[in-house]
Design a protein around this motif. Structure first.
Motif, mmCIF file in Angstrom:
data_model
loop_
_atom_site.group_PDB
_atom_site.id
_atom_site.type_symbol
_atom_site.label_atom_id
_atom_site.label_comp_id
_atom_site.label_asym_id
_atom_site.label_seq_id
_atom_site.Cartn_x
_atom_site.Cartn_y
_atom_site.Cartn_z
ATOM 1 N N UNK A 84 39.416 31.038 9.500
ATOM 2 C CA UNK A 84 40.151 31.875 8.554
ATOM 3 C C UNK A 84 39.959 31.426 7.107
ATOM 4 N N UNK A 85 39.276 30.297 6.900
ATOM 5 C CA UNK A 85 38.987 29.833 5.553
ATOM 6 C C UNK A 85 37.752 30.500 4.971
ATOM 7 N N UNK A 86 37.409 30.141 3.758
ATOM 8 C CA UNK A 86 36.286 30.754 3.046
ATOM 9 C C UNK A 86 34.965 30.531 3.783
ATOM 10 N N UNK A 87 34.569 29.276 3.977
ATOM 11 C CA UNK A 87 33.308 28.995 4.664
ATOM 12 C C UNK A 87 33.363 29.432 6.123
ATOM 13 N N UNK A 88 34.503 29.202 6.763
ATOM 14 C CA UNK A 88 34.632 29.556 8.170
ATOM 15 C C UNK A 88 34.510 31.045 8.414
ATOM 16 N N UNK A 89 35.061 31.860 7.510
ATOM 17 C CA UNK A 89 34.972 33.309 7.668
ATOM 18 C C UNK A 89 33.527 33.779 7.529
ATOM 19 N N UNK A 90 32.799 33.229 6.557
ATOM 20 C CA UNK A 90 31.387 33.573 6.411
ATOM 21 C C UNK A 90 30.612 33.196 7.674
ATOM 22 N N UNK A 91 30.871 31.996 8.218
ATOM 23 C CA UNK A 91 30.131 31.565 9.403
ATOM 24 C C UNK A 91 30.487 32.412 10.615
ATOM 25 N N UNK A 92 31.771 32.760 10.766
ATOM 26 C CA UNK A 92 32.175 33.617 11.885
ATOM 27 C C UNK A 92 31.471 34.967 11.817
ATOM 28 N N UNK A 93 31.395 35.557 10.625
ATOM 29 C CA UNK A 93 30.688 36.831 10.457
ATOM 30 C C UNK A 93 29.216 36.696 10.827
ATOM 31 N N UNK A 94 28.597 35.622 10.375
ATOM 32 C CA UNK A 94 27.171 35.421 10.622
ATOM 33 C C UNK A 94 26.902 35.235 12.116
ATOM 34 N N UNK A 95 27.664 34.362 12.755
ATOM 35 C CA UNK A 95 27.475 34.127 14.188
ATOM 36 C C UNK A 95 27.707 35.402 14.989
ATOM 37 N N UNK A 96 28.738 36.132 14.598
ATOM 38 C CA UNK A 96 29.033 37.390 15.280
ATOM 39 C C UNK A 96 27.882 38.381 15.121
ATOM 40 N N UNK A 97 27.349 38.453 13.914
ATOM 41 C CA UNK A 97 26.250 39.379 13.646
ATOM 42 C C UNK A 97 24.990 38.987 14.418
ATOM 43 N N UNK A 98 24.849 37.695 14.738
ATOM 44 C CA UNK A 98 23.699 37.213 15.501
ATOM 45 C C UNK A 98 23.905 37.348 17.003
ATOM 46 N N UNK A 99 25.080 37.839 17.410
ATOM 47 C CA UNK A 99 25.321 38.090 18.824
ATOM 48 C C UNK A 99 26.025 36.984 19.575
ATOM 49 N N UNK A 100 26.552 35.991 18.873
ATOM 50 C CA UNK A 100 27.291 34.918 19.543
ATOM 51 C C UNK A 100 28.664 35.413 19.982
ATOM 52 N N UNK A 101 29.195 34.799 21.030
ATOM 53 C CA UNK A 101 30.560 35.065 21.485
ATOM 54 C C UNK A 101 31.462 33.994 20.862
ATOM 55 N N UNK A 102 32.147 34.362 19.779
ATOM 56 C CA UNK A 102 32.866 33.398 18.954
ATOM 57 C C UNK A 102 34.348 33.388 19.286
ATOM 58 N N UNK A 103 34.881 32.193 19.508
ATOM 59 C CA UNK A 103 36.322 31.976 19.581
ATOM 60 C C UNK A 103 36.724 31.153 18.367
ATOM 61 N N UNK A 104 37.623 31.693 17.562
ATOM 62 C CA UNK A 104 38.092 30.984 16.381
ATOM 63 C C UNK A 104 39.474 30.415 16.595
#
Length: 365
Positions: free
Chosen positions: A15-35
């Motif tokens: 939910x932070x600045x860097x974390x939100x960018x990384x979550x978006x990127x991983x999601x866009x690459x097709x990863x199954x992300x749990x935050x």
């Protein structure tokens, strides 16, 4: 980039600045992300405006709660863990040093203990800071083998977190016995990041963007201080590169890593402030203050030759391009652009600018 498709990733601090960018990127690459994170630390927040939680599992939780953290990790069935949850501000650490150490040090202890208890994780990457080093403030850049330390509570807590990672790596996830435990553990240290979606207090870029949007002149505290500036996507690509190496069983990646800009992009705060004002336009300007300020390092530079040679990593955008993209992001957002689309467009532009290596591709770098 195909590496990440279908990978189960547990990301703290999403939910932070860097974390939100990384979550978006991983999601866009097709990863199954749990935050796993506390609610966003700012209002507005990139997490909310870019609807980061839409296509991932979002869990509100505190890394200081080991049992809750371990339960969430177990439920995620994660193969890869990236630990970004932190109290990330130097000045806030002066106001609340106890919470700073509790989150940054014991939060790291809890994360690594959860990995040890739950099992199934193949790669764990702990994000600390370029301020983890005992900075002598000389012209010599900090290298991965330099002593940990830190003048202020924030910097000290990051140095202590590095010692925690080192202890768990040697005691429980030793590269020499990797076949027995199967976990690769690394720490990553990034320079000062810039980019759209940062609304933290007492940080240069968000302070200036807020002031310019309101027609005010921001006050700059230390215009002569030198920092290793880079766009936020540059170190995130490095973190992913390390995670991929660990996942593949490369024990040489189980170490500390610096991610920062080329030497000529380590520039004075005043230089960056001037460029931001010029890029904003409309007569934007800044001023300095003569009031006493809490101590912050005057000179900080990272030696990133290890990441460049071993991972093939380097920032795809130099400082000037990173500053341009940052101002472009804030101005477009102020003009009503969709925040998620803004981020995805910049992710695509950054990925397309990554130099292609001459030999085997280094995924995510």
């Amino acid at each position: 980039m195909n590496f990440w498709r279908g990978k189960r990733v547990f990301l703290t601090g999403h939910t932070g600045f860097k974390g939100a960018w990384l979550a978006l990127w991983l999601n866009d690459l097709g990863a199954e992300v749990t935050g796993y994170s506390l609610p966003p630390p700012t209002d507005p927040s990139l997490f909310a405006l870019a609807r980061v939680g839409e296509r991932m599992t979002h869990i509100e939780g505190d890394v200081r709660d080991l049992d809750s953290l371990a339960a969430a990790l177990r439920a995620s069935r994660a193969e890869i863990v990236i630990h970004m949850a932190a109290q990330s501000l130097v000045r806030a650490s002066y106001d609340d040093p106890v919470a700073t150490y509790a989150v940054n040090v014991m939060g790291t202890v809890n994360l690594l203990e959860a990995v040890r208890r739950v099992g199934g994780v193949r790669a764990a990457v702990c994000v600390t800071s370029d301020k983890c080093y005992e900075n002598r403030e000389t012209a010599t850049p900090c290298r991965e083998g330099d002593a940990m330390g830190g003048y202020d509570p924030y910097s000290s807590s990051k140095g202590a977190a590095e010692l925690v990672v080192s202890a768990w790596r040697r005691s429980f996830f030793n590269p020499a016995t990797h076949r027995e435990h199967g976990v690769g553990l690394a720490s990553v240290r990034a320079g000062n990041v810039i980019g759209g979606g940062d609304w933290a207090a007492d940080r240069l870029v968000p302070d200036m963007m807020r002031a310019f949007a309101a027609g005010r002149r921001p006050v700059i505290r230390f215009p002569g201080s030198i920092r290793p500036w880079q766009h936020v996507l540059a170190p995130l690509a490095g973190y992913m590169a390390v995670a991929e190496r660990l996942w593949s069983g490369d024990v040489t990646a189980a170490d500390g890593w610096n991610f920062g800009p080329a030497d000529d992009d380590a520039r004075e705060v005043g230089f960056v402030a001037d460029r931001l004002a010029a890029l904003w336009g409309g007569g934007a300007d800044w001023e300095t203050t003569g009031e006493p300020q809490p101590h912050e390092a005057t000179f900080l530079r990272l030696d990133c030759s290890k990441a460049r040679s071993a991972l093939g990593w380097r920032p795809a955008w130099a400082l000037e391009e990173g500053l341009r993209r940052t101002v472009e992001w804030y101005k477009a957002r102020a003009g009503g652009a969709d925040t998620r689309r803004l981020c995805l467009d910049q992710l695509m532009a950054y990925a397309s600018a990554i130099p292609k290596p001459a030999t085997e591709p280094v995924h995510g770098s």
